[in-house]
Write a protein that holds these residues in place. Structure first.
Motif, PDB file in Angstrom:
ATOM      1  N   MET A   1     -62.509  40.941  67.984  1.00 27.08           N
ATOM      2  CA  MET A   1     -63.046  42.229  67.574  1.00 27.08           C
ATOM      3  C   MET A   1     -64.498  42.334  68.016  1.00 27.08           C
ATOM      4  O   MET A   1     -65.316  41.457  67.722  1.00 27.08           O
ATOM      5  N   LEU A   2     -64.788  43.391  68.739  1.00 28.81           N
ATOM      6  CA  LEU A   2     -66.151  43.691  69.156  1.00 28.81           C
ATOM      7  C   LEU A   2     -66.628  44.897  68.369  1.00 28.81           C
ATOM      8  O   LEU A   2     -66.042  45.980  68.460  1.00 28.81           O
ATOM      9  N   GLU A   3     -67.678  44.737  67.578  1.00 31.17           N
ATOM     10  CA  GLU A   3     -68.246  45.801  66.764  1.00 31.17           C
ATOM     11  C   GLU A   3     -69.582  46.233  67.363  1.00 31.17           C
ATOM     12  O   GLU A   3     -70.444  45.396  67.623  1.00 31.17           O
ATOM     13  N   ILE A   4     -69.740  47.540  67.569  1.00 32.48           N
ATOM     14  CA  ILE A   4     -70.983  48.067  68.106  1.00 32.48           C
ATOM     15  C   ILE A   4     -71.806  48.691  66.994  1.00 32.48           C
ATOM     16  O   ILE A   4     -71.300  49.494  66.194  1.00 32.48           O
ATOM     17  N   CYS A   5     -73.077  48.335  66.935  1.00 32.27           N
ATOM     18  CA  CYS A   5     -74.005  48.895  65.962  1.00 32.27           C
ATOM     19  C   CYS A   5     -74.501  50.240  66.490  1.00 32.27           C
ATOM     20  O   CYS A   5     -75.139  50.303  67.543  1.00 32.27           O
ATOM     21  N   CYS A   6     -74.206  51.303  65.772  1.00 30.49           N
ATOM     22  CA  CYS A   6     -74.532  52.664  66.208  1.00 30.49           C
ATOM     23  C   CYS A   6     -75.546  53.303  65.262  1.00 30.49           C
ATOM     24  O   CYS A   6     -75.422  53.175  64.041  1.00 30.49           O
ATOM     25  N   GLY A   7     -76.495  54.027  65.841  1.00 27.09           N
ATOM     26  CA  GLY A   7     -77.522  54.671  65.036  1.00 27.09           C
ATOM     27  C   GLY A   7     -77.332  56.160  64.868  1.00 27.09           C
ATOM     28  O   GLY A   7     -78.173  56.828  64.271  1.00 27.09           O
ATOM     29  N   SER A   8     -76.215  56.687  65.377  1.00 28.94           N
ATOM     30  CA  SER A   8     -76.008  58.135  65.342  1.00 28.94           C
ATOM     31  C   SER A   8     -74.569  58.464  65.693  1.00 28.94           C
ATOM     32  O   SER A   8     -73.805  57.607  66.169  1.00 28.94           O
ATOM     33  N   PHE A   9     -74.212  59.730  65.509  1.00 31.38           N
ATOM     34  CA  PHE A   9     -72.914  60.226  65.955  1.00 31.38           C
ATOM     35  C   PHE A   9     -72.787  60.089  67.470  1.00 31.38           C
ATOM     36  O   PHE A   9     -71.726  59.729  67.985  1.00 31.38           O
ATOM     37  N   GLU A  10     -73.868  60.360  68.193  1.00 30.08           N
ATOM     38  CA  GLU A  10     -73.832  60.238  69.648  1.00 30.08           C
ATOM     39  C   GLU A  10     -73.511  58.802  70.063  1.00 30.08           C
ATOM     40  O   GLU A  10     -72.690  58.574  70.960  1.00 30.08           O
ATOM     41  N   ASP A  11     -74.143  57.830  69.425  1.00 29.93           N
ATOM     42  CA  ASP A  11     -73.839  56.430  69.716  1.00 29.93           C
ATOM     43  C   ASP A  11     -72.368  56.126  69.449  1.00 29.93           C
ATOM     44  O   ASP A  11     -71.712  55.406  70.209  1.00 29.93           O
ATOM     45  N   ALA A  12     -71.842  56.665  68.343  1.00 30.01           N
ATOM     46  CA  ALA A  12     -70.437  56.438  68.000  1.00 30.01           C
ATOM     47  C   ALA A  12     -69.526  57.000  69.086  1.00 30.01           C
ATOM     48  O   ALA A  12     -68.521  56.376  69.453  1.00 30.01           O
ATOM     49  N   MET A  13     -69.873  58.164  69.628  1.00 32.77           N
ATOM     50  CA  MET A  13     -69.063  58.761  70.689  1.00 32.77           C
ATOM     51  C   MET A  13     -69.116  57.914  71.958  1.00 32.77           C
ATOM     52  O   MET A  13     -68.106  57.747  72.652  1.00 32.77           O
ATOM     53  N   ILE A  14     -70.282  57.351  72.259  1.00 31.04           N
ATOM     54  CA  ILE A  14     -70.404  56.480  73.434  1.00 31.04           C
ATOM     55  C   ILE A  14     -69.522  55.248  73.252  1.00 31.04           C
ATOM     56  O   ILE A  14     -68.788  54.836  74.166  1.00 31.04           O
ATOM     57  N   ALA A  15     -69.573  54.647  72.063  1.00 33.25           N
ATOM     58  CA  ALA A  15     -68.734  53.475  71.784  1.00 33.25           C
ATOM     59  C   ALA A  15     -67.258  53.838  71.903  1.00 33.25           C
ATOM     60  O   ALA A  15     -66.461  53.091  72.478  1.00 33.25           O
ATOM     61  N   HIS A  16     -66.886  54.977  71.364  1.00 33.83           N
ATOM     62  CA  HIS A  16     -65.492  55.441  71.424  1.00 33.83           C
ATOM     63  C   HIS A  16     -65.043  55.636  72.866  1.00 33.83           C
ATOM     64  O   HIS A  16     -63.931  55.229  73.241  1.00 33.83           O
ATOM     65  N   GLU A  17     -65.893  56.254  73.671  1.00 32.79           N
ATOM     66  CA  GLU A  17     -65.552  56.502  75.079  1.00 32.79           C
ATOM     67  C   GLU A  17     -65.379  55.201  75.858  1.00 32.79           C
ATOM     68  O   GLU A  17     -64.661  55.162  76.867  1.00 32.79           O
ATOM     69  N   CYS A  18     -66.019  54.140  75.382  1.00 31.01           N
ATOM     70  CA  CYS A  18     -65.883  52.831  76.024  1.00 31.01           C
ATOM     71  C   CYS A  18     -64.619  52.087  75.575  1.00 31.01           C
ATOM     72  O   CYS A  18     -64.301  51.031  76.129  1.00 31.01           O
ATOM     73  N   GLY A  19     -63.946  52.594  74.569  1.00 32.12           N
ATOM     74  CA  GLY A  19     -62.739  51.937  74.082  1.00 32.12           C
ATOM     75  C   GLY A  19     -62.959  50.995  72.916  1.00 32.12           C
ATOM     76  O   GLY A  19     -62.065  50.216  72.559  1.00 32.12           O
ATOM     77  N   ILE A  20     -64.136  51.051  72.309  1.00 31.94           N
ATOM     78  CA  ILE A  20     -64.435  50.220  71.136  1.00 31.94           C
ATOM     79  C   ILE A  20     -63.562  50.653  69.958  1.00 31.94           C
ATOM     80  O   ILE A  20     -63.258  51.833  69.802  1.00 31.94           O
ATOM     81  N   GLN A  21     -63.190  49.697  69.113  1.00 31.89           N
ATOM     82  CA  GLN A  21     -62.337  49.997  67.962  1.00 31.89           C
ATOM     83  C   GLN A  21     -63.112  50.109  66.653  1.00 31.89           C
ATOM     84  O   GLN A  21     -62.681  50.813  65.743  1.00 31.89           O
ATOM     85  N   ARG A  22     -64.237  49.391  66.546  1.00 28.75           N
ATOM     86  CA  ARG A  22     -64.971  49.389  65.269  1.00 28.75           C
ATOM     87  C   ARG A  22     -66.470  49.496  65.511  1.00 28.75           C
ATOM     88  O   ARG A  22     -67.009  48.888  66.437  1.00 28.75           O
ATOM     89  N   ILE A  23     -67.130  50.274  64.664  1.00 22.58           N
ATOM     90  CA  ILE A  23     -68.584  50.389  64.735  1.00 22.58           C
ATOM     91  C   ILE A  23     -69.190  50.152  63.361  1.00 22.58           C
ATOM     92  O   ILE A  23     -68.528  50.290  62.330  1.00 22.58           O
ATOM     93  N   GLU A  24     -70.477  49.792  63.388  1.00 22.91           N
ATOM     94  CA  GLU A  24     -71.291  49.838  62.173  1.00 22.91           C
ATOM     95  C   GLU A  24     -72.189  51.052  62.329  1.00 22.91           C
ATOM     96  O   GLU A  24     -72.945  51.144  63.291  1.00 22.91           O
TER      97      GLU A  24
END
Length: 251
Positions: free
Chosen positions: A1-24
């Motif tokens: 599991m790779l979790e990306i630390c996101c500071g905003s909705f925009e960051d979450a969208m970038i992580a999603h577009e990369c195929g990430i499954q979980r964010i903080e």
């Protein structure tokens, strides 16, 4: 599991577009990550299928909170749960740098009451006795601990991370984080046995209105004075490749 630390909705969208499954999900990453806005959580859940772990942290600095601060954090937690977060990330310490069991237990019970996961963050890296603290967190029902192995980076913390994984990995999830990138992710996983890693994959956005003639809102100095932190698409892709490479060689 790779979790990306996101500071905003925009960051979450970038992580999603990369195929990430979980964010903080946080706000104010420049302060180490504070409670995110409800808007960022609502929009992330609306536009993505990401598993979202939401930070609850009222202020910068340490993790020994006043009664007013804790009361605010309880309300933040309840709102984030009501709006669909999958996990709550938090950390409570006493002045003697031990786990604040009362506050932690209250959070865990509320989170589990909603069927979500309780994640203790890197406040763990400030405790004096890592093994005692881990045993307390397990006893209190915490589901996951984010830690750098009590070092400045997870790579430097490999010895303790390995020790914690060997001792407690069958009782609680360990998430290795801080300074994790495409150059060291494989090493950290291979040498610790931990299969979950956490990274900000930090990049920079630019806002030319940051500095006026007589005032400045700059957070960083010199070349970065007009910059703010944001997730970097290319860094996430490189980290994904590194993690997949490590996984494929171990199966």
């Amino acid at each position: 599991m790779l979790e990306i630390c996101c500071g905003s909705f925009e960051d979450a969208m970038i992580a999603h577009e990369c195929g990430i499954q979980r964010i903080e999900l946080n706000s104010a990453l420049s302060l180490g990550g504070l409670t995110p806005s409800l808007g960022s959580l609502i929009m992330t859940k609306q536009y993505t299928d990401l598993e979202v772990a939401s930070m609850v942290r009222a202020r910068a600095a340490g993790f020994c909170y006043t009664d007013y601060q804790f009361e605010q954090m309880v309300e933040d937690m309840k709102l984030l749960l009501a709006y669909g977060t999958d996990a709550i990330v938090f950390g409570f310490l006493k002045e003697d740098q031990t786990i604040d069991e009362r506050k932690t237990e209250e959070f865990v019970q509320c989170i589990h009451g909603e069927g979500r996961k309780a994640v203790f963050h890197r406040a763990f890296d400030c405790v004096k006795d890592s093994h005692r603290a881990m045993e307390q967190l397990i006893s209190l029902g915490v589901d996951r601990v984010l830690t750098s192995g009590q070092e400045e980076t997870a790579e430097q913390g490999i010895p303790l991370l390995r020790e914690l994984q060997e001792s407690y990995g069958n009782k609680i999830e360990l998430l290795a984080g801080c300074g994790v990138n495409e150059t060291n992710a494989k090493k950290i996983m291979d040498e610790t046995g931990i299969t979950q890693i956490h990274s900000s994959c930090k990049g920079w956005g630019n806002d030319v209105t940051t500095v006026g003639e007589k005032v400045t809102y700059a957070v960083y100095d010199k070349d970065l004075e007009q910059s703010y932190e944001m997730a970097d698409y290319e860094k996430i892709q490189k980290l994904i490749s590194a993690v997949e490479s490590s996984y494929s060689k171990n199966i």
